[in-house]
Design a protein around this motif. Structure first.
Motif, short mmCIF file in Angstrom:
data_model
loop_
_atom_site.label_atom_id
_atom_site.label_comp_id
_atom_site.label_asym_id
_atom_site.label_seq_id
_atom_site.Cartn_x
_atom_site.Cartn_y
_atom_site.Cartn_z
N VAL A 1 3.45 -9.69 -4.02
CA VAL A 1 3.32 -8.62 -4.92
C VAL A 1 1.79 -7.99 -4.49
O VAL A 1 0.90 -8.84 -4.55
CB VAL A 1 3.14 -8.99 -6.53
CG1 VAL A 1 2.51 -7.57 -7.20
CG2 VAL A 1 4.68 -9.57 -6.72
N ALA A 2 1.76 -6.66 -3.98
CA ALA A 2 0.37 -6.09 -3.69
C ALA A 2 -0.22 -5.35 -4.87
O ALA A 2 0.54 -4.68 -5.75
CB ALA A 2 0.66 -5.28 -2.46
N VAL A 3 -1.44 -5.95 -5.40
CA VAL A 3 -1.96 -5.30 -6.43
C VAL A 3 -3.31 -4.93 -6.15
O VAL A 3 -4.06 -4.30 -7.02
CB VAL A 3 -1.92 -6.47 -7.86
CG1 VAL A 3 -0.55 -6.68 -8.40
CG2 VAL A 3 -2.88 -7.82 -7.18
N GLY A 4 -3.87 -5.11 -5.03
CA GLY A 4 -4.96 -4.55 -4.64
C GLY A 4 -4.95 -3.11 -3.90
O GLY A 4 -3.73 -2.83 -3.47
N TYR A 5 -5.96 -2.37 -4.03
CA TYR A 5 -5.96 -0.93 -3.43
C TYR A 5 -5.78 -1.17 -2.03
O TYR A 5 -4.95 -0.24 -1.55
CB TYR A 5 -7.33 -0.32 -4.06
CG TYR A 5 -7.26 1.11 -3.38
CD1 TYR A 5 -6.88 2.20 -4.44
CD2 TYR A 5 -7.74 1.57 -2.17
CE1 TYR A 5 -6.91 3.58 -4.05
CE2 TYR A 5 -7.66 2.96 -1.75
CZ TYR A 5 -7.46 3.95 -2.71
OH TYR A 5 -7.34 5.16 -2.40
N ARG A 6 -6.28 -1.77 -1.27
CA ARG A 6 -6.40 -2.00 0.06
C ARG A 6 -5.16 -2.67 0.49
O ARG A 6 -4.55 -2.12 1.40
CB ARG A 6 -7.55 -2.86 0.64
CG ARG A 6 -7.55 -3.26 2.27
CD ARG A 6 -8.77 -3.81 2.62
NE ARG A 6 -8.74 -5.25 2.06
CZ ARG A 6 -8.32 -6.38 2.77
NH1 ARG A 6 -7.99 -6.21 4.00
NH2 ARG A 6 -8.39 -7.47 2.21
N GLU A 7 -4.76 -3.55 -0.22
CA GLU A 7 -3.46 -4.09 0.08
C GLU A 7 -2.04 -3.01 0.02
O GLU A 7 -1.24 -3.03 0.85
CB GLU A 7 -3.17 -5.25 -0.74
CG GLU A 7 -4.20 -6.63 -0.04
CD GLU A 7 -5.37 -6.25 -0.73
OE1 GLU A 7 -6.20 -7.35 -0.46
OE2 GLU A 7 -5.62 -5.42 -1.66
N CYS A 8 -2.09 -2.37 -1.06
CA CYS A 8 -1.11 -1.45 -1.30
C CYS A 8 -1.20 -0.31 -0.45
O CYS A 8 -0.14 0.06 0.16
CB CYS A 8 -1.58 -0.84 -2.76
SG CYS A 8 -1.04 -2.08 -4.37
N THR A 9 -2.37 0.18 -0.02
CA THR A 9 -2.69 1.33 1.01
C THR A 9 -1.91 0.80 2.29
O THR A 9 -1.46 1.45 3.15
CB THR A 9 -4.01 1.65 0.90
OG1 THR A 9 -4.41 2.15 -0.28
CG2 THR A 9 -4.22 2.78 2.07
N GLN A 10 -2.24 -0.38 2.72
CA GLN A 10 -1.79 -0.95 4.02
C GLN A 10 -0.24 -0.93 3.93
O GLN A 10 0.32 -0.71 4.99
CB GLN A 10 -2.72 -2.37 4.29
CG GLN A 10 -4.21 -2.09 4.72
CD GLN A 10 -4.54 -3.44 5.05
OE1 GLN A 10 -3.90 -4.26 5.22
NE2 GLN A 10 -6.01 -3.32 5.25
N ALA A 11 0.28 -1.63 2.83
CA ALA A 11 1.68 -1.82 2.82
C ALA A 11 2.26 -0.41 2.87
O ALA A 11 3.54 -0.25 3.57
CB ALA A 11 1.87 -2.54 1.47
#
Length: 415
Positions: A41-51
């Motif tokens: 589960v991606a909940v970070g802004y950076r992690e969501c953007t990269q995904a």
């Protein structure tokens, strides 16, 4: 709280009503959190953007559905969307998106302003009549949901007198975007999809015999002349997508924008007189209460994201609403602040699947909210606003108000 317990709680009625504490419970374990084998589960802004931008992470198509929900073909509401660009990966995605992209350029969207303003004026007149003498009016029922369905109906060439019928069917069908997290609602969604598909069949036949300058006529012509570029299933699937996606997201954006301004009269006053503020205000509504809370990606091959290895076949649940409240990206992320600069919320996704109708949704909200509060500066709540029992696409079910009479909003601002 255990991240898996928090993740599972999001599929419960209680979790769907109050998801933000559960997002924070997951965030306590990182920006990209494995919750069980094969699911992160991606909940970070950076992690969501990269995904969202990683090409090796793909959307859930029919093959992915087969792995997780083997009975998905039994549900027409799910089956129809898998034929649309929403659940398509390259190269099929680019081919389908290209078929409708020209209708959503900034120039084309800008030409809709007179239609939007005329529709809003008519809806406000209706609200004034319904609210005469202090009677209660539901902003969601009478304004926020009627506006986008009328606009997208005009774009698709629907019968104007059937706007509420389309709205009610689209509302039922949209539950299918929650996948199988709300299985009890899928039967209703399937029945609505079957009814609307029958109407679409009649509409396609009508446009084939008498084409007009609308999206449906263009798509029918493309299918008839080159079915390899757009199959019949893709034609119907993308019509369904344009109707539902172009309706609920804008309705929920407008509804949450209205609720926030009702609770903060200083915002309502500024909306009436300051176009630049209206733009910033809509962006902050999108950040704090995005209509789309979550999307998913599947690893087509092994990939490393934000330092975490994701094996082929694993799913990444991208929680856009959590990324929008990442304290690493936004100071005081839970505070509504229309003066934020360089906000760039994730609310319309990113990468090749960035929402095609983002510009239209923004334009409708930027026009609708100022017009609403200029017409009804005394708008006041008469009860609690209630959210729908949804997670993936989340927004208000009801927003009861009185329209009031009061002094003009411009005078209130000056005072």
């Amino acid at each position: 709280m255990d991240p898996l317990a928090a993740f599972r709680a999001l599929a419960t009625p209680e979790g769907r009503q109050a998801p933000y504490p559960l997002y924070e419970a997951i965030r306590a374990h990182g920006g990209l959190v494995p919750v069980k084998e094969g699911t992160l589960v991606a909940v970070g802004y950076r992690e969501c953007t990269q995904a969202l931008r990683e090409p090796r992470l793909q959307v859930q198509d029919g093959t992915a559905f087969d792995r997780v929900y083997p009975d998905w073909r039994d549900h027409s509401s799910v089956r129809a969307f898998t034929d649309s660009m929403l659940y398509s990966n390259p190269p099929n995605h680019a081919r389908q998106r290209g078929a409708v992209n020209t209708e959503f350029t900034p120039q084309q969207v800008g030409r809709l302003r007179p239609v939007i303003e005329e529709t809003i004026t008519g809806l406000l007149d209706r609200m004034a009549g319904l609210g005469a003498g202090g009677a209660e009016v539901d902003v969601m029922e009478e304004f926020a949901t009627r506006l986008p369905i009328a606009v997208v109906g005009a774009m698709l060439g629907f019968d104007e007198e059937r706007v509420t019928w389309f709205r009610d069917l689209a509302t039922a069908i949209a539950v299918a975007t929650d996948g199988f997290t709300n299985p009890d609602a899928l039967a209703t969604a399937d029945a609505a999809m079957d009814e609307l598909a029958a109407h679409f069949g009649e509409l396609i036949a009508r446009k084939r015999g008498c084409p007009a300058g609308d999206i449906v006529s263009s798509l029918v012509r493309l299918h008839d002349t080159d079915p390899a570029r757009l199959s019949h299933g893709e034609l119907v699937g993308n019509m369904m997508l344009l109707l539902t996606a172009g309706f609920e997201t804008t309705a929920f954006l407008t509804g949450d924008g209205a609720l926030t301004a009702i609770r903060n009269p200083e915002y309502a006053a500024r909306l009436c007189v300051d176009d630049a503020f209206a733009e910033r205000y809509v962006e902050e509504v999108l950040r704090v209460e995005p209509p789309v809370h979550v999307t998913s990606r599947w690893a087509a091959e092994d990939v490393t994201l934000a330092g975490t290895r994701i094996p082929a076949g694993a799913r990444v649940v991208v929680v856009l609403a959590a990324g929008n409240r990442d304290p690493r990206r936004y100071p005081e992320p839970d505070r509504f602040d229309p003066e934020r600069v360089n906000s760039q919320p994730l609310s319309f996704g990113g990468g090749i699947h960035f929402c095609l109708g983002a510009a239209l949704a923004r334009l409708e909200a930027r026009i609708a909210l100022p017009m609403l509060f200029r017409r009804f500066p005394g708008l006041a709540p008469t009860g609690e606003a209630a959210y729908r029992d949804r997670w993936v696409i989340r927004g208000l079910r009801t927003l009861p108000v009185t329209t009031g009479s009061g002094e003009p909003a411009v005078t209130r601002l000056a005072s």
